[in-house]
Design an enzyme around this catalytic site. Structure first.
Site, PDB file in Angstrom:
ATOM      1  N   GLU A 221      25.222 -10.806 -17.819  1.00  0.00           N
ATOM      2  CA  GLU A 221      25.194 -10.228 -18.636  1.00  0.00           C
ATOM      3  C   GLU A 221      26.076  -9.833 -19.630  1.00  0.00           C
ATOM      4  O   GLU A 221      26.836  -9.321 -20.758  1.00  0.00           O
ATOM      5  CB  GLU A 221      25.060  -8.498 -18.230  1.00  0.00           C
ATOM      6  CG  GLU A 221      23.354  -7.688 -17.961  1.00  0.00           C
ATOM      7  CD  GLU A 221      22.565  -7.697 -18.928  1.00  0.00           C
ATOM      8  OE1 GLU A 221      22.465  -9.112 -19.113  1.00  0.00           O
ATOM      9  OE2 GLU A 221      21.731  -6.649 -19.377  1.00  0.00           O
TER      10      GLU A 221
ATOM     11  N   THR B 118      24.497  -6.217 -28.938  1.00  0.00           N
ATOM     12  CA  THR B 118      25.631  -4.851 -28.111  1.00  0.00           C
ATOM     13  C   THR B 118      26.364  -5.140 -28.268  1.00  0.00           C
ATOM     14  O   THR B 118      27.727  -4.609 -28.173  1.00  0.00           O
ATOM     15  CB  THR B 118      25.007  -5.613 -26.487  1.00  0.00           C
ATOM     16  OG1 THR B 118      23.271  -5.809 -26.510  1.00  0.00           O
ATOM     17  CG2 THR B 118      25.685  -4.372 -25.561  1.00  0.00           C
TER      18      THR B 118
HETATM   19  N1  HSE Z   1      25.066   0.505 -21.501  1.00  0.00           N
HETATM   20  C1  HSE Z   1      24.676  -0.959 -22.376  1.00  0.00           C
HETATM   21  C2  HSE Z   1      25.095  -0.584 -23.523  1.00  0.00           C
HETATM   22  C3  HSE Z   1      23.252  -1.074 -22.418  1.00  0.00           C
HETATM   23  O1  HSE Z   1      24.818   0.457 -23.744  1.00  0.00           O
HETATM   24  O2  HSE Z   1      26.347  -0.570 -23.915  1.00  0.00           O
HETATM   25  C4  HSE Z   1      22.992  -2.235 -23.380  1.00  0.00           C
HETATM   26  O3  HSE Z   1      22.318  -2.568 -23.453  1.00  0.00           O
END
Ligand code: HSE
Length: 309
Positions: A129, A182
């Site tokens: 991630e 993201t």
């Molecule tokens: N919590 C993360 C965000 C998840 O909202 O950026 C990304 O899938």
């Protein structure tokens, strides 16, 4: 010991409105497939990626770096080969990178006869991630690995808790075919939050967790509210407000942005309502002229699954 494993690596919905970076849940009918093998040559190789244009170099691939993190903690020289068959599109908001990194570490751990707990695997998968978005969030990899709903109570030290899954909960997800990275959708978020909003948000997180454990569907619905992130991110998603209004008017318990978007999720009680919600969302999106996919899925309480040895 089995030398090769084919697995299903599920999609996940992170945040669940109120729980930015801490809450997530695992889907059942949407996910990737991976074939992971132990090889005689030490090191990690990726020899096949189908369904997406992703880097094959180990250190540039989320599955590769996650497995390298695992092998660093395993005191033997191991060889691993990975094949990835993507169904989850990158930048969709349903945990595409998490499926690859969680799937890869889970499979390697299984092939090595489970030297690590699933909770330990979360930390390895988070390295993937970090590579994908610049931030090692666990709210997709944790539900992919543990199944069901998960809460990241703390990142430092990492403390991940598996929550209860009420059996009638169903997820409807629409994925508009636009890519929202993201890293981009994290850049629109403000780093300071007013106390008033924080109170509302942590009230909802507590309410959602309580609702999941007591299987109180109305409480779950009332708690699916995000006063901090959604107002900033929803402008990146075409027709977000119209979808949300339509879903709730047809009986969804709640509706919000899936992860960092552009996918939108709606939770409902029962499959019938989840399908009605899917139909009404489809009607809203048909008018946009955009391509989209809609998924209806129960919550996958198991997580990653073995398809064949
Ligand atoms: N919590 C993360 C965000 C998840 O909202 O950026 C990304 O899938």
């Amino acid at each position: 010991m089995n030398k090769s494993l084919k697995i299903f690596a599920p999609a996940t919905v992170a945040n669940l409105s109120c729980g930015f970076d801490v809450l997530g849940c695992c889907l059942d009918t949407v996910g990737d497939e991976m074939v992971v093998s132990l090889t005689s040559e030490p090191g990690v190789t990726i020899t096949k990626i189908e369904g997406a244009d992703l880097p094959m170099e180990t250190h540039k691939n989320v599955a590769g770096v996650a497995v390298e993190a695992l092998l660093k903690s395993y005191n033997e020289a191991i060889g691993v080969n990975i094949e990835i068959y993507k169904n989850i599109k990158a930048g969709s908001g349903i945990g595409s990178s998490a499926a690859s990194s969680a799937g890869a570490v889970w499979a390697v751990n299984h092939l090595l006869n489970n030297p690590f707990t699933k909770h330990q695997l979360v930390a390895f998968a988070m390295e993937g991630e970090k590579l994908a978005s610049g931030n090692a969030h666990a709210d997709n990899v944790a539900p992919a690995l543990l199944g069901g709903f998960t809460l990241v109570r703390s990142y430092n030290p990492l403390d991940v808790i598996k929550l209860n899954t009420p059996k009638d909960l169903m997820m409807t997800v629409i994925h508009p075919q636009i890519e929202v990275k993201t890293s981009d959708s994290r850049s629109v978020i403000k780093h300071n939050v007013s106390l008033k909003k924080a109170i509302q948000q942590w009230g909802n997180v507590g309410g959602l967790v309580a609702g999941l454990f007591t299987e109180d569907y109305q409480l779950i619905g009332r708690s699916l509210e995000d006063v901090i992130i959604e107002p900033l991110r929803s402008i990146l998603i075409p027709e977000f407000e119209a979808v949300k209004e339509a879903a709730i008017s047809k009986g969804a318990l709640g509706c919000g942005i899936s992860g960092s978007g552009p996918s939108i999720f709606a939770l409902s009680k029962g499959e019938e309502t989840a399908n009605i919600v899917a139909n009404t969302i489809r009607e809203v999106y048909n008018k946009t002229g955009l391509e989209f996919d809609i998924h209806v899925s129960k919550i996958n309480n198991e997580g990653i699954k073995i398809l064949s040895h």
